[in-house]
Design a protein around this motif. Structure first.
Motif, PDB file in Angstrom:
ATOM      1  N   PRO A  35       0.803  -1.238   0.000  1.00  0.00           N
ATOM      2  CA  PRO A  35       0.000   0.000   0.000  1.00  0.00           C
ATOM      3  C   PRO A  35       0.831   1.281   0.000  1.00  0.00           C
ATOM      4  N   ASP A  36       2.118   1.178   0.270  1.00  0.00           N
ATOM      5  CA  ASP A  36       2.978   2.359   0.279  1.00  0.00           C
ATOM      6  C   ASP A  36       4.013   2.334  -0.844  1.00  0.00           C
ATOM      7  N   ASN A  37       3.709   1.625  -1.905  1.00  0.00           N
ATOM      8  CA  ASN A  37       4.557   1.619  -3.083  1.00  0.00           C
ATOM      9  C   ASN A  37       3.979   2.614  -4.091  1.00  0.00           C
ATOM     10  N   TYR A  38       4.816   3.508  -4.586  1.00  0.00           N
ATOM     11  CA  TYR A  38       4.311   4.564  -5.460  1.00  0.00           C
ATOM     12  C   TYR A  38       3.677   4.018  -6.736  1.00  0.00           C
ATOM     13  N   LEU A  39       4.234   2.958  -7.319  1.00  0.00           N
ATOM     14  CA  LEU A  39       3.638   2.404  -8.533  1.00  0.00           C
ATOM     15  C   LEU A  39       2.317   1.697  -8.246  1.00  0.00           C
ATOM     16  N   ALA A  40       2.236   1.000  -7.120  1.00  0.00           N
ATOM     17  CA  ALA A  40       0.976   0.366  -6.741  1.00  0.00           C
ATOM     18  C   ALA A  40      -0.093   1.437  -6.564  1.00  0.00           C
ATOM     19  N   CYS A  41       0.264   2.537  -5.912  1.00  0.00           N
ATOM     20  CA  CYS A  41      -0.700   3.629  -5.714  1.00  0.00           C
ATOM     21  C   CYS A  41      -1.114   4.255  -7.046  1.00  0.00           C
ATOM     22  N   TYR A  42      -0.140   4.482  -7.906  1.00  0.00           N
ATOM     23  CA  TYR A  42      -0.426   5.092  -9.196  1.00  0.00           C
ATOM     24  C   TYR A  42      -1.366   4.217 -10.030  1.00  0.00           C
ATOM     25  N   TYR A  43      -1.050   2.947 -10.152  1.00  0.00           N
ATOM     26  CA  TYR A  43      -1.889   2.068 -10.971  1.00  0.00           C
ATOM     27  C   TYR A  43      -3.237   1.774 -10.306  1.00  0.00           C
ATOM     28  N   TYR A  44      -3.267   1.774  -8.985  1.00  0.00           N
ATOM     29  CA  TYR A  44      -4.565   1.620  -8.326  1.00  0.00           C
ATOM     30  C   TYR A  44      -5.415   2.868  -8.575  1.00  0.00           C
ATOM     31  N   GLY A  45      -4.779   4.023  -8.569  1.00  0.00           N
ATOM     32  CA  GLY A  45      -5.487   5.255  -8.919  1.00  0.00           C
ATOM     33  C   GLY A  45      -6.029   5.190 -10.341  1.00  0.00           C
ATOM     34  N   LYS A  46      -5.224   4.693 -11.277  1.00  0.00           N
ATOM     35  CA  LYS A  46      -5.688   4.541 -12.662  1.00  0.00           C
ATOM     36  C   LYS A  46      -6.893   3.605 -12.724  1.00  0.00           C
ATOM     37  N   PHE A  47      -6.821   2.517 -11.982  1.00  0.00           N
ATOM     38  CA  PHE A  47      -7.943   1.578 -11.933  1.00  0.00           C
ATOM     39  C   PHE A  47      -9.204   2.291 -11.443  1.00  0.00           C
ATOM     40  N   LEU A  48      -9.084   3.034 -10.345  1.00  0.00           N
ATOM     41  CA  LEU A  48     -10.251   3.714  -9.782  1.00  0.00           C
ATOM     42  C   LEU A  48     -10.813   4.766 -10.741  1.00  0.00           C
ATOM     43  N   VAL A  49      -9.949   5.518 -11.367  1.00  0.00           N
ATOM     44  CA  VAL A  49     -10.386   6.594 -12.264  1.00  0.00           C
ATOM     45  C   VAL A  49     -10.950   6.032 -13.567  1.00  0.00           C
ATOM     46  N   GLU A  50     -10.224   5.129 -14.186  1.00  0.00           N
ATOM     47  CA  GLU A  50     -10.589   4.677 -15.528  1.00  0.00           C
ATOM     48  C   GLU A  50     -11.631   3.566 -15.554  1.00  0.00           C
ATOM     49  N   GLN A  51     -11.603   2.673 -14.583  1.00  0.00           N
ATOM     50  CA  GLN A  51     -12.530   1.544 -14.622  1.00  0.00           C
ATOM     51  C   GLN A  51     -13.721   1.717 -13.693  1.00  0.00           C
ATOM     52  N   LYS A  52     -13.524   2.410 -12.614  1.00  0.00           N
ATOM     53  CA  LYS A  52     -14.604   2.568 -11.642  1.00  0.00           C
ATOM     54  C   LYS A  52     -15.206   3.972 -11.654  1.00  0.00           C
ATOM     55  N   GLU A  53     -14.571   4.877 -12.403  1.00  0.00           N
ATOM     56  CA  GLU A  53     -15.026   6.263 -12.502  1.00  0.00           C
ATOM     57  C   GLU A  53     -15.119   6.936 -11.134  1.00  0.00           C
ATOM     58  N   HIS A  54     -14.152   6.636 -10.284  1.00  0.00           N
ATOM     59  CA  HIS A  54     -14.048   7.248  -8.958  1.00  0.00           C
ATOM     60  C   HIS A  54     -12.847   8.189  -8.963  1.00  0.00           C
ATOM     61  N   SER A  55     -13.006   9.325  -9.632  1.00  0.00           N
ATOM     62  CA  SER A  55     -11.859  10.214  -9.808  1.00  0.00           C
ATOM     63  C   SER A  55     -11.372  10.815  -8.498  1.00  0.00           C
ATOM     64  N   GLU A  56     -12.255  11.107  -7.585  1.00  0.00           N
ATOM     65  CA  GLU A  56     -11.807  11.696  -6.320  1.00  0.00           C
ATOM     66  C   GLU A  56     -10.961  10.703  -5.529  1.00  0.00           C
ATOM     67  N   GLU A  57     -11.448   9.480  -5.398  1.00  0.00           N
ATOM     68  CA  GLU A  57     -10.691   8.460  -4.671  1.00  0.00           C
ATOM     69  C   GLU A  57      -9.405   8.100  -5.423  1.00  0.00           C
ATOM     70  N   GLY A  58      -9.507   7.972  -6.737  1.00  0.00           N
ATOM     71  CA  GLY A  58      -8.321   7.693  -7.540  1.00  0.00           C
ATOM     72  C   GLY A  58      -7.288   8.796  -7.419  1.00  0.00           C
ATOM     73  N   GLY A  59      -7.764  10.029  -7.364  1.00  0.00           N
ATOM     74  CA  GLY A  59      -6.870  11.169  -7.196  1.00  0.00           C
ATOM     75  C   GLY A  59      -6.060  11.094  -5.917  1.00  0.00           C
ATOM     76  N   LYS A  60      -6.668  10.577  -4.872  1.00  0.00           N
ATOM     77  CA  LYS A  60      -5.937  10.422  -3.606  1.00  0.00           C
ATOM     78  C   LYS A  60      -4.762   9.470  -3.774  1.00  0.00           C
ATOM     79  N   TYR A  61      -4.947   8.443  -4.589  1.00  0.00           N
ATOM     80  CA  TYR A  61      -3.851   7.508  -4.831  1.00  0.00           C
ATOM     81  C   TYR A  61      -2.783   8.125  -5.727  1.00  0.00           C
ATOM     82  N   TYR A  62      -3.190   8.954  -6.698  1.00  0.00           N
ATOM     83  CA  TYR A  62      -2.199   9.678  -7.499  1.00  0.00           C
ATOM     84  C   TYR A  62      -1.387  10.604  -6.605  1.00  0.00           C
ATOM     85  N   GLU A  63      -2.089  11.321  -5.748  1.00  0.00           N
ATOM     86  CA  GLU A  63      -1.403  12.243  -4.840  1.00  0.00           C
ATOM     87  C   GLU A  63      -0.427  11.479  -3.941  1.00  0.00           C
TER      88      GLU A  63
END
Length: 131
Positions: A35-63
């Motif tokens: 959970p504290d790996n930058y690539l895991a966070c980045y790709y999980y953010g992409k998953f949330l934004v692109e597949q689940k349309e949860h841009s706010e939550e995905g944005g937190k992972y990008y941040e």
């Protein structure tokens, strides 16, 4: 597969291949393992934004990916795009400026900067970015 780095590599590969079904399984496991790996966070953010349309939550992972790896260009671009969509133009400019500092020759970042400057009412800086 219980190795976090292997799981993250698998998720990254599946994303690049466009295999969204298997990507979902891989990235969910990767974020649980690391959970504290930058690539895991980045790709999980992409998953949330692109597949689940949860841009706010995905944005937190990008941040979070940017906080974990301040030199991660793609993280700053993704975070800036989320901020821009949320109408937070001044903050998106900061994110894009961070990306520009990392890769000053990347044309994409100047285009995104010009849009963010224009949306924030700074036409002069928008033109500078385009030039």
């Amino acid at each position: 597969m219980s190795s976090p780095s292997a799981q993250i590599a698998l998720a990254k590969l599946l994303y690049a291949l466009g295999d969204r079904t298997n990507f979902e399984d891989a990235i969910r496991k990767a974020i649980r393992l690391a959970p504290d790996n930058y690539l895991a966070c980045y790709y999980y953010g992409k998953f949330l934004v692109e597949q689940k349309e949860h841009s706010e939550e995905g944005g937190k992972y990008y941040e979070k990916s940017c906080a974990l790896a301040p030199g991660f260009f793609d993280g700053w671009i993704a975070w800036g795009e989320i901020l821009s969509r949320q109408g937070r133009q001044a903050e998106s400019v900061v994110a894009y400026e961070r990306a520009r500092a990392i890769r000053p020759s990347e044309a994409q970042v100047y285009y995104l900067l010009s849009l963010a400057y224009r949306k924030s009412g700074n036409a002069e800086r928008a033109q500078w970015a385009l030039n």
